[in-house]
Design an enzyme around this catalytic site. Structure first.
Site, PDB file in Angstrom:
ATOM      1  N   PHE A   1       2.388   3.697   3.430  1.00 47.24           N
ATOM      2  CA  PHE A   1       1.789   4.522   4.477  1.00 47.24           C
ATOM      3  C   PHE A   1       2.512   5.846   4.682  1.00 47.24           C
ATOM      4  O   PHE A   1       1.945   6.794   5.238  1.00 47.24           O
ATOM      5  CB  PHE A   1       1.739   3.740   5.803  1.00 47.24           C
ATOM      6  CG  PHE A   1       3.002   3.753   6.627  1.00 47.24           C
ATOM      7  CD1 PHE A   1       3.127   4.592   7.720  1.00 47.24           C
ATOM      8  CD2 PHE A   1       4.048   2.893   6.329  1.00 47.24           C
ATOM      9  CE1 PHE A   1       4.268   4.587   8.502  1.00 47.24           C
ATOM     10  CE2 PHE A   1       5.187   2.885   7.102  1.00 47.24           C
ATOM     11  CZ  PHE A   1       5.307   3.736   8.192  1.00 47.24           C
ATOM     12  N   LYS A   2       3.742   5.957   4.205  1.00 53.02           N
ATOM     13  CA  LYS A   2       4.478   7.202   4.378  1.00 53.02           C
ATOM     14  C   LYS A   2       3.788   8.370   3.672  1.00 53.02           C
ATOM     15  O   LYS A   2       3.979   9.527   4.036  1.00 53.02           O
ATOM     16  CB  LYS A   2       5.912   7.049   3.873  1.00 53.02           C
ATOM     17  CG  LYS A   2       6.693   5.882   4.501  1.00 53.02           C
ATOM     18  CD  LYS A   2       6.812   6.034   6.004  1.00 53.02           C
ATOM     19  CE  LYS A   2       7.460   4.817   6.663  1.00 53.02           C
ATOM     20  NZ  LYS A   2       8.871   4.679   6.416  1.00 53.02           N
ATOM     21  N   ASP A   3       2.955   8.078   2.664  1.00 53.66           N
ATOM     22  CA  ASP A   3       2.220   9.137   1.980  1.00 53.66           C
ATOM     23  C   ASP A   3       1.294   9.894   2.930  1.00 53.66           C
ATOM     24  O   ASP A   3       1.028  11.084   2.731  1.00 53.66           O
ATOM     25  CB  ASP A   3       1.370   8.568   0.844  1.00 53.66           C
ATOM     26  CG  ASP A   3       2.197   8.093  -0.335  1.00 53.66           C
ATOM     27  OD1 ASP A   3       3.247   8.685  -0.603  1.00 53.66           O
ATOM     28  OD2 ASP A   3       1.782   7.105  -0.977  1.00 53.66           O
TER      29      ASP A   3
ATOM     30  N   THR B   1       9.952   5.614   3.045  1.00 54.59           N
ATOM     31  CA  THR B   1      10.048   7.041   3.363  1.00 54.59           C
ATOM     32  C   THR B   1      10.711   7.805   2.225  1.00 54.59           C
ATOM     33  O   THR B   1      10.291   8.919   1.874  1.00 54.59           O
ATOM     34  CB  THR B   1      10.838   7.264   4.665  1.00 54.59           C
ATOM     35  OG1 THR B   1      10.075   6.781   5.757  1.00 54.59           O
ATOM     36  CG2 THR B   1      11.118   8.739   4.897  1.00 54.59           C
TER      37      THR B   1
END
Length: 495
Positions: free
Chosen positions: A112-114, A147
Site C-alpha cells: 500500500f505504500k505505493d 515503506t
C-alpha cells in the site's frame, strides 16, 4: 492554507515547505490548520471519475500553490502508465454484501505504500522548486518493511535527491529484504540496523534533530527530508483511496448516498488509519474506524484505555510491517483532539520520550471513543483467518490484511454492528509466502523466491510481476550498522 507544527502553532509554513522539509524544526509534525470539506454533491461527482481524477480533486483541496494541471500530470505519472496492474488502481472486492476489501497493493512494490510513494516524489520535487531550494534533498527513511522499497522505487534517479533507507536487521520478510537490497538507481542506499523498527525510527528522528549535521549538510549544499509518513506528502495521497473506495461502493449501488460504513485498518505507525480519519472529517460517511493491531498491540491498548505505553515486550510477527511500538502519526490525531493545544501535545511527546508512557485526559479520551474502536490479533488467529477465507471464499490475503479481518470479526461479535465495512488490504500475499502457505496447511513452506513459486502452484494464482522479477537480481546492499552509528551512514551518503 498554512501548516503548523503539532508542538508549536507558531511554527507555520506553506504546504510546499511542509512537504519539502518533512519535519518541523521543533520535532513536531506539520498538520493543516483546517480540514477542507467535501461539498454536498462532491461524492456523487467523484463516483464517476477515474482514480487519477479523484486524486487531483482531493489533493487540490490541500495543496495551495499547486495548479490543477500540475496535479493532473503528477497523478498520471504516479497512477498511470501501467504502473498498477489493475485499471482501478485501488479496487474494492466484495466478499459478501457487508464485507469489502480495499486492495492497495497493485503497484510496483506490491504494498500500500505505493499509493503515496508513487506520488510523493512529484510533490516533493515541485515543493523544492516552489521553495526556491537548490540544495540536494537527502531523504532518510526508517522502514518496517514496505515503506523502504516504496520510497526507493519512487525516488530512484529523481534529480536533486538522494535516498537512504534503514530497516531492522532480521525484522522484515525475506522478500521485503530482497526488494530493498536489490534496488536499482544511482542515488539510492540501503542499510540494516541492529535492533527493531523503533530503533531505526528513533535513530532517524535523532538525525533530523542534530543541528551540527544540518550545518554540515548545508555546507555541502544538501539538506534532510523524509519519505516516512511523518511527511504530510505521504499522508495526503492516502486520504484519496478512502474517498475513492466509498465512491466505488456508491457507484456499484452497494451503499446509497449518505449511508455510513465502518473501516478497519491494520496499522502500526497510525498513518494509514489517520488518513481514514481525515477522510471522515472531510465528509465521507464513515462510522467507526477500527484500529487493528498484531501482537505488538500498543495502539489497541491506547484506544481502549487512553494510556500509551511502549514499555512492553517487542515481538517479531508474521505481519512485520506492524511490528512497531512508537506510532509517530498518533501525534497528529492528538493535535486534532486537543483542538491544536501544542503545549499539551508537546508534553505528551516529551513524557513518551522520557518515560515511554503518557495518558490522555478524559475529555480527549471521549473524543477518541467517539470515532475509534480497536482489536488485536496474534499470528495464529491471523493464520486461521487466511485459511478459512481461502477455503470458503477462495480469497487469498496476506498476514496484515488477516489482522484487520480478524479485528473486524471481533468488533462485530462484540457490538452486533453488521454495517457495511471496508477492510484495508495492505500487501500482496506473495510478499509473505511462508506465513500464507502455513495458513493453507503447508508444513514446511519454501522460503524467499522459491516460496513465491510454491504459493503460485498451490493456489493457481500468478504472482505479481514485480515479485516474480526478483529472481536473478543482484544484491547491491549488505551494510549493517548499530543504531548509534546511523549518522555515520548519512555522512557516507554525502560522500
Amino acid at each position: 492554507m498554512y501548516y503548523v507544527s503539532t508542538r508549536d502553532r507558531l511554527q507555520k509554513t506553506t504546504v510546499s515547505g511542509a512537504i519539502a522539509y518533512g519535519l518541523a524544526p521543533d520535532g513536531g509534525l506539520y498538520t493543516p490548520e483546517a480540514i477542507p470539506s467535501l461539498a454536498g454533491s462532491a461524492l456523487e461527482t467523484l463516483k464517476n471519475m477515474t482514480y487519477q481524477q479523484r486524486a487531483v480533486y482531493i489533493m487540490n483541496m490541500y495543496l495551495d500553490g499547486y495548479s490543477a494541471s500540475e496535479l493532473t500530470g503528477f497523478s498520471a505519472k504516479a497512477y498511470g502508465g501501467g504502473k498498477f496492474d489493475d485499471p482501478a488502481v485501488a479496487p474494492v472486492r466484495s466478499l459478501d454484501e457487508n464485507t469489502h476489501v480495499l486492495e492497495l497493493w497493485h503497484g510496483p512494490t506490491c504494498a500500500f505504500k505505493d499509493m503515496a510513494l508513487q506520488m510523493l516524489p512529484h510533490l516533493l520535487t515541485a515543493a523544492l522548486r516552489k521553495e526556491g531550494e537548490t540544495k540536494t534533498a537527502c531523504i532518510l527513511v526508517a522502514t518496517s518493511g514496505d515503506t523502504g522499497k516504496g520510497a526507493l522505487e519512487g525516488f530512484k534517479d529523481v534529480p536533486g535527491t538522494r535516498i537512504l533507507v534503514f530497516y531492522p536487521k532480521d525484522g522484515v520478510s525475506e522478500v521485503q529484504q530482497l526488494q530493498m537490497t536489490t534496488q536499482e538507481g544511482a542515488n539510492v542506499g540501503v542499510c540494516s540496523v541492529v535492533g527493531n523498527f523503533d530503533d531505526a525510527q528513533t535513530g532517524v528522528k535523532a538525525i533530523f534533530s542534530d543541528p551540527s549535521l544540518r550545518a554540515e549538510m548545508a555546507e555541502r549544499d544538501a539538506f534532510l527530508s523524509s519519505a516516512n509518513s511523518i511527511n504530510w506528502g505521504r499522508v495526503l495521497p492516502q486520504i484519496v483511496y478512502y474517498v475513492s473506495a466509498y465512491c466505488d461502493l456508491l457507484k456499484a449501488g452497494t451503499v446509497v448516498r449518505g449511508e455510513r460504513i465502518n473501516v478497519c485498518v491494520p496499522t502500526g505507525n497510525f498513518g494509514n488509519i489517520l488518513a481514514a480519519y481525515y477522510a471522515k472529517q472531510m465528509g465521507v460517511p464513515i462510522n467507526r474506524l477500527i484500529c487493528a493491531s498484531n501482537r505488538n498491540n500498543v495502539l489497541t491498548d491506547f484506544i481502549k484505555t487512553g494510556v500509551y505505553d511502549r514499555n512492553r515486550a517487542f515481538y517479531n510477527t508474521t505481519s512485520p510491517s506492524m511490528d512497531i511500538l512508537i506510532s509517530s502519526n498518533l501525534e497528529r490525531l492528538l493535535h486534532l483532539y486537543t483542538y491544536g493545544d501544542a503545549d499539551k501535545v508537546r508534553k505528551y511527546m516529551e513524557k513518551l520520550s522520557r518515560t515511554g508512557r503518557y495518558e490522555i485526559e478524559e475529555s480527549v479520551k471521549k473524543r477518541l471513543d467517539r470515532d475509534f474502536s480497536a482489536a488485536c490479533c496474534d499470528d495464529e488467529q491471523g493464520k486461521a483467518i487466511i485459511g478459512r477465507l481461502w477455503r470458503e471464499k477462495r480469497y487469498l490475503m496476506d498476514p496484515h490484511t488477516a489482522v484487520a479481518m480478524d479485528a473486524l470479526e471481533q468488533y462485530r461479535a462484540k457490538t452486533g454492528d453488521e454495517m457495511s465495512a471496508i477492510v484495508v488490504s495492505t500487501a500482496s500475499p506473495f510478499k509473505f509466502c511462508p506465513a500464507v502457505m502455513e495458513s493453507l496447511g503447508v508444513k514446511a513452506p519454501e522460503q524467499g523466491l522459491k516460496g513465491i513459486d510454491q504459493l503460485s502452484q498451490l493456489t493457481g494464482i500468478a504472482p505479481p510481476t514485480p515479485l516474480a522479477g526478483l529472481a536473478g537480481k543482484k544484491i547491491r546492499f549488505t551494510d549493517v550498522t548499530e543504531k548509534e552509528n546511523m549518522v555515520k551512514k548519512v555522512r557516507e551518503m554525502l560522500g
